[in-house]
Motif scaffolding. Structure first.
Motif, PDB file in Angstrom:
ATOM      1  N   VAL A 203       0.870  -1.181   0.000  1.00 38.52           N
ATOM      2  CA  VAL A 203       0.000   0.000   0.000  1.00 38.52           C
ATOM      3  C   VAL A 203       0.906   1.231   0.000  1.00 38.52           C
ATOM      4  N   LEU A 204       0.632   2.173  -0.882  1.00 41.38           N
ATOM      5  CA  LEU A 204       1.411   3.411  -0.960  1.00 41.38           C
ATOM      6  C   LEU A 204       0.618   4.545  -0.307  1.00 41.38           C
ATOM      7  N   ILE A 205       1.248   5.268   0.625  1.00 48.63           N
ATOM      8  CA  ILE A 205       0.586   6.356   1.347  1.00 48.63           C
ATOM      9  C   ILE A 205       1.408   7.628   1.203  1.00 48.63           C
ATOM     10  N   ASN A 206       0.755   8.737   0.850  1.00 48.58           N
ATOM     11  CA  ASN A 206       1.347  10.069   0.911  1.00 48.58           C
ATOM     12  C   ASN A 206       0.580  10.868   1.953  1.00 48.58           C
ATOM     13  N   ALA A 207       1.307  11.603   2.800  1.00 44.44           N
ATOM     14  CA  ALA A 207       0.663  12.294   3.915  1.00 44.44           C
ATOM     15  C   ALA A 207       1.339  13.622   4.197  1.00 44.44           C
ATOM     16  N   ALA A 208       0.561  14.555   4.749  1.00 44.48           N
ATOM     17  CA  ALA A 208       1.091  15.847   5.197  1.00 44.48           C
ATOM     18  C   ALA A 208       0.210  16.353   6.326  1.00 44.48           C
ATOM     19  N   PHE A 209       0.712  17.318   7.085  1.00 37.60           N
ATOM     20  CA  PHE A 209      -0.096  17.946   8.137  1.00 37.60           C
ATOM     21  C   PHE A 209      -1.112  18.877   7.484  1.00 37.60           C
ATOM     22  N   GLY A 210      -2.296  18.963   8.117  1.00 34.35           N
ATOM     23  CA  GLY A 210      -3.337  19.836   7.606  1.00 34.35           C
ATOM     24  C   GLY A 210      -4.183  19.155   6.550  1.00 34.35           C
ATOM     25  N   LEU A 211      -4.952  19.949   5.828  1.00 37.98           N
ATOM     26  CA  LEU A 211      -5.874  19.437   4.817  1.00 37.98           C
ATOM     27  C   LEU A 211      -5.107  18.739   3.689  1.00 37.98           C
ATOM     28  N   GLY A 212      -5.753  17.747   3.110  1.00 36.66           N
ATOM     29  CA  GLY A 212      -5.069  16.914   2.128  1.00 36.66           C
ATOM     30  C   GLY A 212      -4.944  17.511   0.743  1.00 36.66           C
ATOM     31  N   GLU A 213      -5.513  18.699   0.510  1.00 37.56           N
ATOM     32  CA  GLU A 213      -5.458  19.279  -0.838  1.00 37.56           C
ATOM     33  C   GLU A 213      -4.021  19.524  -1.308  1.00 37.56           C
ATOM     34  N   THR A 214      -3.114  19.823  -0.376  1.00 36.75           N
ATOM     35  CA  THR A 214      -1.717  20.023  -0.778  1.00 36.75           C
ATOM     36  C   THR A 214      -1.112  18.716  -1.295  1.00 36.75           C
ATOM     37  N   VAL A 215      -1.537  17.584  -0.725  1.00 40.66           N
ATOM     38  CA  VAL A 215      -1.048  16.284  -1.180  1.00 40.66           C
ATOM     39  C   VAL A 215      -1.639  15.943  -2.538  1.00 40.66           C
ATOM     40  N   VAL A 216      -2.951  16.144  -2.664  1.00 36.31           N
ATOM     41  CA  VAL A 216      -3.646  15.824  -3.911  1.00 36.31           C
ATOM     42  C   VAL A 216      -3.086  16.643  -5.067  1.00 36.31           C
ATOM     43  N   ALA A 217      -2.858  17.922  -4.819  1.00 41.89           N
ATOM     44  CA  ALA A 217      -2.404  18.813  -5.880  1.00 41.89           C
ATOM     45  C   ALA A 217      -0.915  18.691  -6.166  1.00 41.89           C
ATOM     46  N   GLY A 218      -0.170  18.032  -5.274  1.00 40.69           N
ATOM     47  CA  GLY A 218       1.270  17.899  -5.471  1.00 40.69           C
ATOM     48  C   GLY A 218       1.999  19.221  -5.384  1.00 40.69           C
ATOM     49  N   GLU A 219       1.488  20.150  -4.566  1.00 39.53           N
ATOM     50  CA  GLU A 219       2.042  21.504  -4.504  1.00 39.53           C
ATOM     51  C   GLU A 219       3.056  21.702  -3.387  1.00 39.53           C
ATOM     52  N   SER A 248       4.802  23.978   5.707  1.00 38.07           N
ATOM     53  CA  SER A 248       3.514  24.588   6.078  1.00 38.07           C
ATOM     54  C   SER A 248       2.412  23.554   6.037  1.00 38.07           C
ATOM     55  N   ALA A 249       1.277  23.927   6.602  1.00 39.76           N
ATOM     56  CA  ALA A 249       0.077  23.098   6.571  1.00 39.76           C
ATOM     57  C   ALA A 249      -1.081  23.944   6.071  1.00 39.76           C
ATOM     58  N   LEU A 250      -1.944  23.353   5.258  1.00 39.43           N
ATOM     59  CA  LEU A 250      -3.143  24.032   4.784  1.00 39.43           C
ATOM     60  C   LEU A 250      -4.265  23.763   5.777  1.00 39.43           C
ATOM     61  N   VAL A 251      -4.894  24.826   6.281  1.00 43.45           N
ATOM     62  CA  VAL A 251      -5.957  24.678   7.280  1.00 43.45           C
ATOM     63  C   VAL A 251      -7.138  25.558   6.891  1.00 43.45           C
ATOM     64  N   SER A 252      -8.278  25.283   7.522  1.00 46.39           N
ATOM     65  CA  SER A 252      -9.468  26.101   7.272  1.00 46.39           C
ATOM     66  C   SER A 252      -9.288  27.483   7.857  1.00 46.39           C
ATOM     67  N   SER A 253      -9.837  28.480   7.163  1.00 42.90           N
ATOM     68  CA  SER A 253      -9.798  29.858   7.640  1.00 42.90           C
ATOM     69  C   SER A 253     -11.111  30.193   8.327  1.00 42.90           C
ATOM     70  N   GLY A 254     -11.013  30.928   9.390  1.00 43.52           N
ATOM     71  CA  GLY A 254     -12.224  31.307  10.109  1.00 43.52           C
ATOM     72  C   GLY A 254     -13.177  32.120   9.267  1.00 43.52           C
TER      73      GLY A 254
END
Length: 837
Positions: A203-219, A248-254
């Motif tokens: 099983v291959l896993i890619n992970a990062a802190f915060g929301l997963g959009e940074t992982v999905v987008a490869g940014e 950095s981590a991508l998080v929700s903004s208030g």
């Protein structure tokens, strides 16, 4: 009937791709058993209602801007963003959000195109997603923005390359409770197999802190983990890890939306997942695979210690691993470029048609490919798709009984496919007849090439369901073996029952063999004919046929009925009608045999099959008897159908050879080719371009190159794994393969490399070959055992050996190199072992 504008994930219709788009349909199906956050689907019908008043203007803009995708996109997007959503949709959206407790929570609003995640049309990253959206008005604006993203600049050329009409595309929208992944929490993607390195046991896993959009987008940099897995779906240990510096981590903004939050030095280099979390994510990926019945690419996220599934789609591309495992039986010999190029597209089209029929996802790469003039199979793809049986996950009879309604519904097409194929057969046969009657002598070279392309197109249309027939036969055999093991609890006993249940099937090949046997009796009982045929080479005897009018008439009728029978897959080689001496070689072999009671022997086999089936059904639980009986019936029916399909497919060789022969003759007259058959050494693309340009100089150059390469390839034994050197161990005394037909026999081997060796095959020898096909069947009547380098229990060699009671071992690698004529061996056909004595 009112339009359905919004559906919860839990609605049955939400799993329909045409309603919810690719992303939405997958989430709705996943939500039935997996930890998916609650959500809604704004259906494709809502988009169509929204876009209907704008359709004429959109059409005008498409015509006006043509290939200027940037201007076209800008204009259409502006038009959509200026158009208010219908009041009814806004009101229903607000009501649905309240009803499902989503009105006051952060939401993810994701585009879900009806062409998204479709075969060959992933549209990955092409449409827009909006995060941390709150309240009905903001959700409505996000929905409209998703509609506009259907017309993003990068989407337009993508649809055009796929041949999809812009106005045929529609957009559903996923509105889903957002998993609040904080800066100290983790999200990412996981693949239930490793599609990067092509390892199906990880099983291959890619992970990062915060929301997963940074992982999905490869940014941004991500951590990468590989976790061991078993084919049964259990998780092992972490076998590799790479921890990145994650700034950095991508998080929700208030205030809505998202923001990037800088991480401190310690967290930047901290592993985003513990080993325990890796195992949990891997298990979720495997659970998704089991739920969807195929390896999955998932998006996931942790929030408050709980793991959520955010998206799931099938993995349909893996790195190719080219081997001869899947191809050696079908394509044992070198193949000319023109033949392969003419059939390859039709094969892959049929493959994906068959996968769709069987409920499997589209395969986006090549299954077979030519390498050094031999055909290799993508073994990673074979393993990815193989073994996906309807009862593979069922462990006992109780589970099987409970699953019967679902199995019956999901696999109803298995009963319908033979009827559908037979219905369409007449159209194909009429097309073949028309092509064979069409005069070619007066056509220009371009017209003759157009004729060849019409042969190809007829074959492609006819062949569309044919791979499904072969795959279904394989599935039914595996299914029957699985059931027999479940009933008996003993693998050997199950195999014995299987062999008895399928000991004989009335196939087209057996019918042709019966006609050959009857013709051989004319020779056997006519001493003058027998002596003359044995005294002269078969090619020479053809000139003497007129002296034996009764035999000549019967022989001519046989060729008229079955003259399309091939000696080799490659159309470069003639069929029976053009090489009748090879049929005479087979008759010579059969004519030496004494008369025998074939009807009585076949009756004994039929009685054994019936008795075995009756005893098995008597032991089966009453609720399963119909299923068992039907699987036995279908396994026999598909055995006959698979053989008949192949018999009819080879009819294409005659018009193919006819058209290419006419082209070859013209090119010889124009001094482009030295021999008319040289046309087979020209790749399709080069010849097609030459016809269009009227310049055939590239054809002569290509033919010279490929004719030399092909001749060299025929002298070589192809590497089993392409790109690897392989040393044959000539001193090995024990050769392990697969059991093909039960029994044990000792004797001397005789290697048959092709029809040119048929006449020399001695009685009571063990037949050794790369593979066999129906044209080889008469040799089996002379043999006492069979060894092939490829194939398995479903191969022609194995099926024919079982029918004749000959021990057979299949997939004995390098048998034609390891053994020599006269070598004495023992075959254990049950275990698939050959021992050199």
């Amino acid at each position: 009937m009112s339009l359905i504008l919004i559906l919860p994930f839990t609605a049955a219709q939400a799993a329909d791709l045409s309603v919810s788009g690719g992303k939405g349909a997958n989430l709705a199906r996943a939500a039935r058993q997996l930890p998916v956050p609650p959500g809604l689907i704004v259906t494709s019908a809502a988009y169509r209602a929204f876009i209907a008043p704008l359709t004429a203007r959109v059409s005008d803009l498409l015509r006006q801007h043509g290939a200027d995708h940037a201007a076209c996109s800008e204009a259409i997007r502006a038009l959509i963003l200026a158009q208010p959503l219908p009041d009814g949709l806004i009101d229903e959206l607000a009501r649905a959000l309240r009803e499902h407790a989503l009105a006051d929570t952060a939401l993810a609003v994701r585009s879900s195109g009806t062409l998204e995640d479709l075969p060959g049309a992933a549209f990955a990253g092409q449409h827009d997603t909006f995060l941390n959206v709150r309240g009905a008005p903001a959700v409505a604006e996000a929905v409209r923005a998703c509609y506009a993203s259907l017309w993003n600049e990068r989407v337009l050329p993508y649809r055009e390359r796929l041949g999809v009409g812009h106005l045929d595309a529609a957009m559903a929208v996923v509105v889903q409770g957002m998993v609040p992944v904080g800066a100290q929490e983790t999200a990412g993607v996981a693949f239930s197999i490793d599609p990067v390195q092509g390892k199906l046991d990880q099983v291959l896993i890619n992970a990062a802190f915060g929301l997963g959009e940074t992982v999905v987008a490869g940014e941004a940099p991500v951590d990468e983990f590989r976790v061991a897995r078993t084919p049964e779906g259990s998780v092992g240990t972490v076998v590799s890890r790479h921890v990145a510096d994650k700034p950095s981590a991508l998080v929700s903004s208030g205030a809505g939306g998202t923001r990037s939050l800088a991480l401190d030095a310690a967290q930047r280099t901290q592993s985003a997942l513990t080993d325990a979390q890796c195992a949990e994510v891997a298990q979720l990926a495997l659970a998704a695979e089991q739920h969807f019945g195929f390896p999955q690419d998932i998006e996931w996220g942790y929030s408050a210690g709980r793991l959520y599934l955010l998206q799931s789609r099938a993995v349909t591309r893996v790195p190719a691993r080219w081997t001869r495992d899947e191809s050696a039986e079908r394509f044992p010999n070198a193949v000319t470029p023109m033949t392969w190029d003419l059939v390859e597209e039709g094969f892959h089209t049929s493959l994906n048609y068959s996968f769709a029929l069987m409920g499997l996802p589209h395969f986006g790469d090549k299954w077979f490919a030519m390498r050094d003039y031999y055909i290799y199979g993508n073994q990673n793809a074979v393993e990815l798709y193989s073994g996906r049986l309807p009862i593979a996950a069922l462990k006992d009879l109780g589970q099987l009984q409970a699953a019967l309604p679902q199995i019956a519904s999901q696999y109803a097409w298995v009963q319908e496919l033979p009827l559908r194929w037979m219905r369409d057969l007449d159209t194909y046969l009429l097309g073949i007849g028309a092509l064979m009657r069409e005069p070619l002598d007066t056509k220009t070279l371009a017209e003759q090439w157009a004729y060849v392309l019409r042969v190809r197109d007829l074959g492609r249309e006819y062949f569309l369901p044919n791979i499904a027939i072969s795959l279904t036969q394989r599935m039914l055999y595996a299914l029957l073996q699985y059931l027999l093991k479940m009933f008996t609890g003993d693998a050997q006993q199950a195999q014995t029952l299987f062999d008895r249940l399928l000991a004989s099937t009335d196939t087209k090949t057996s019918q042709v063999n019966g006609e050959l046997w009857a013709l051989s009796r004319l020779i056997h009982h006519d001493a003058r004919l027998y002596d003359a045929l044995r005294a002269a080479p078969s090619r020479q005897f053809l000139g003497q046929l007129h002296g034996y009018p009764d035999f000549a008439k019967a022989f001519g009728q046989l060729l008229q009925r079955h003259g399309h029978r091939e000696l080799d897959f490659d159309a470069y080689h003639p069929t029976w009608i053009e090489a009748p001496q090879t049929v005479l070689d087979q008759l010579k072999v059969l004519a030496t045999r004494a008369d025998e009671d074939r009807r009585g022997r076949e009756l004994d086999v039929q009685i054994l099959m019936a008795d075995t089936e009756h005893a098995l059904l008597a032991q089966a639980p009453e609720s399963l008897r119909y299923l068992v009986r039907e699987i036995i019936r279908l396994a026999r029916a598909y055995t006959a159908l698979d053989d008949l399909e192949h018999y009819q497919t080879t009819r294409l060789t005659l018009p193919f050879r006819r058209g290419l022969r006419a082209i070859g003759e013209q090119l010889v007259a124009q001094f482009v080719l030295d021999e008319r058959e040289d046309i087979y050494f020209c790749p399709f693309a080069i010849f097609d371009a030459a016809v269009r340009a009227g310049d055939f100089a590239p054809v002569r150059t290509a033919v010279a190159q490929h004719k030399t390469g092909y001749a060299q390839a025929r002298r070589n034994t192809p590497a089993w794994r392409h790109g690897e050197t392989h040393e044959v161990d000539l001193n090995a005394d024990t050769l392990q393969g697969l059991g093909g037909s039960p029994g044990t026999v000792e004797g001397e081997v005789f290697i048959v490399r092709g029809p040119e060796n048929f006449a020399a095959f001695p009685k009571n020898a063990i037949l050794v070959a790369r593979t066999t096909n129906p044209a080889w069947t008469p040799l089996f009547y002379q043999a006492i055992g069979v060894i092939t380098e490829s194939g398995g229990p479903l191969s022609h060699g194995a099926v024919t050996a079982r029918e004749l009671g000959l021990p057979a071992a299949m997939s004995i690698r390098d048998a034609t190199a390891r053994l020599a004529n006269g070598t004495r061996v023992r075959i254990d056909g049950t275990r698939g072992v050959v021992t050199v004595l």
